[in-house]
Design a protein around this motif. Structure first.
Motif, mmCIF file in Angstrom:
data_model
loop_
_atom_site.group_PDB
_atom_site.id
_atom_site.type_symbol
_atom_site.label_atom_id
_atom_site.label_comp_id
_atom_site.label_asym_id
_atom_site.label_seq_id
_atom_site.Cartn_x
_atom_site.Cartn_y
_atom_site.Cartn_z
ATOM 1 N N GLY A 129 0.830 -1.200 0.000
ATOM 2 C CA GLY A 129 0.000 0.000 0.000
ATOM 3 C C GLY A 129 0.858 1.241 0.000
ATOM 4 O O GLY A 129 2.055 1.191 -0.235
ATOM 5 N N GLY A 130 0.263 2.369 0.305
ATOM 6 C CA GLY A 130 1.001 3.621 0.331
ATOM 7 C C GLY A 130 1.103 4.225 -1.045
ATOM 8 O O GLY A 130 0.181 4.181 -1.830
ATOM 9 N N GLY A 131 2.265 4.811 -1.359
ATOM 10 C CA GLY A 131 2.452 5.503 -2.627
ATOM 11 C C GLY A 131 2.364 6.997 -2.444
ATOM 12 O O GLY A 131 2.623 7.526 -1.360
ATOM 13 N N SER A 132 1.970 7.694 -3.478
ATOM 14 C CA SER A 132 1.882 9.155 -3.451
ATOM 15 C C SER A 132 0.439 9.583 -3.293
ATOM 16 O O SER A 132 -0.443 9.092 -3.994
ATOM 17 C CB SER A 132 2.461 9.741 -4.740
ATOM 18 N N VAL A 133 0.208 10.525 -2.373
ATOM 19 C CA VAL A 133 -1.138 10.988 -2.044
ATOM 20 C C VAL A 133 -1.105 12.511 -1.882
ATOM 21 O O VAL A 133 -0.100 13.062 -1.422
ATOM 22 C CB VAL A 133 -1.649 10.352 -0.732
ATOM 23 N N GLN A 134 -2.193 13.147 -2.242
ATOM 24 C CA GLN A 134 -2.325 14.581 -2.014
ATOM 25 C C GLN A 134 -2.688 14.839 -0.556
ATOM 26 O O GLN A 134 -3.361 14.027 0.088
ATOM 27 C CB GLN A 134 -3.430 15.142 -2.892
ATOM 28 N N ALA A 135 -2.257 15.973 -0.050
ATOM 29 C CA ALA A 135 -2.627 16.366 1.305
ATOM 30 C C ALA A 135 -4.147 16.403 1.438
ATOM 31 O O ALA A 135 -4.845 16.860 0.530
ATOM 32 C CB ALA A 135 -2.037 17.725 1.636
ATOM 33 N N GLY A 136 -4.613 15.892 2.553
ATOM 34 C CA GLY A 136 -6.045 15.799 2.782
ATOM 35 C C GLY A 136 -6.652 14.501 2.301
ATOM 36 O O GLY A 136 -7.805 14.200 2.620
ATOM 37 N N GLY A 137 -5.880 13.732 1.558
ATOM 38 C CA GLY A 137 -6.357 12.473 1.019
ATOM 39 C C GLY A 137 -6.180 11.309 1.979
ATOM 40 O O GLY A 137 -5.796 11.487 3.150
ATOM 41 N N SER A 138 -6.438 10.116 1.462
ATOM 42 C CA SER A 138 -6.381 8.893 2.277
ATOM 43 C C SER A 138 -5.626 7.806 1.549
ATOM 44 O O SER A 138 -5.546 7.796 0.322
ATOM 45 C CB SER A 138 -7.799 8.388 2.573
#
Length: 126
Positions: free
Chosen positions: A8-17
């Motif tokens: 899991g994980g990876g790149s996410v925008q702030a505020g995301g999940s």
């Protein structure tokens, strides 16, 4: 000893999940702590959350309380980490680990944990 494998994980925008998984298929856990930890570049490894395999009580670091949720994953005898309202400061490599109880409870201190996975990267962009 069977490996602990995070995914899991990876790149996410702030505020995301995002959600992390730790596969514990090779184990028969009984009354131990399973925890999530993270380490950002140049910083020490810190505890994020832990769960007691016996009574399923959960424990959280103050920095993630109310945003992250640790739970057992019945599909692979492992643990999940649901991460919501992500912030750039949550960027780190995340590790799952097996630890011992102290006084019947779990802590999110690295010294209580004795077996670690290889980690998975979470990057939160602003």
């Amino acid at each position: 000893q069977a490996p602990l494998v995070e995914s899991g994980g990876g790149s996410v925008q702030a505020g995301g999940s995002t959600r992390l998984s730790c596969d514990g298929s090779g184990y028969n856990f009984g009354g131990v702590c399973l925890g999530w930890f993270r380490q950002a570049p140049g910083k020490e490894r810190e505890g994020v959350a832990a769960i007691h395999t016996g009574d399923s009580r959960t424990y959280y670091a103050e920095s993630v309380e109310g945003r992250f949720t640790i739970s057992r994953d019945s599909a692979n005898n492992g643990i999940l980490l649901q991460m919501d309202s992500l912030k750039p400061e949550d960027t780190a490599t995340y590790y799952c680990a097996i630890g011992r109880t102290v006084g019947g409870r779990c802590y999110t201190t690295t010294s209580q944990y004795y077996y670690w996975g290889q980690g998975t990267q979470v990057t939160v962009s602003s």
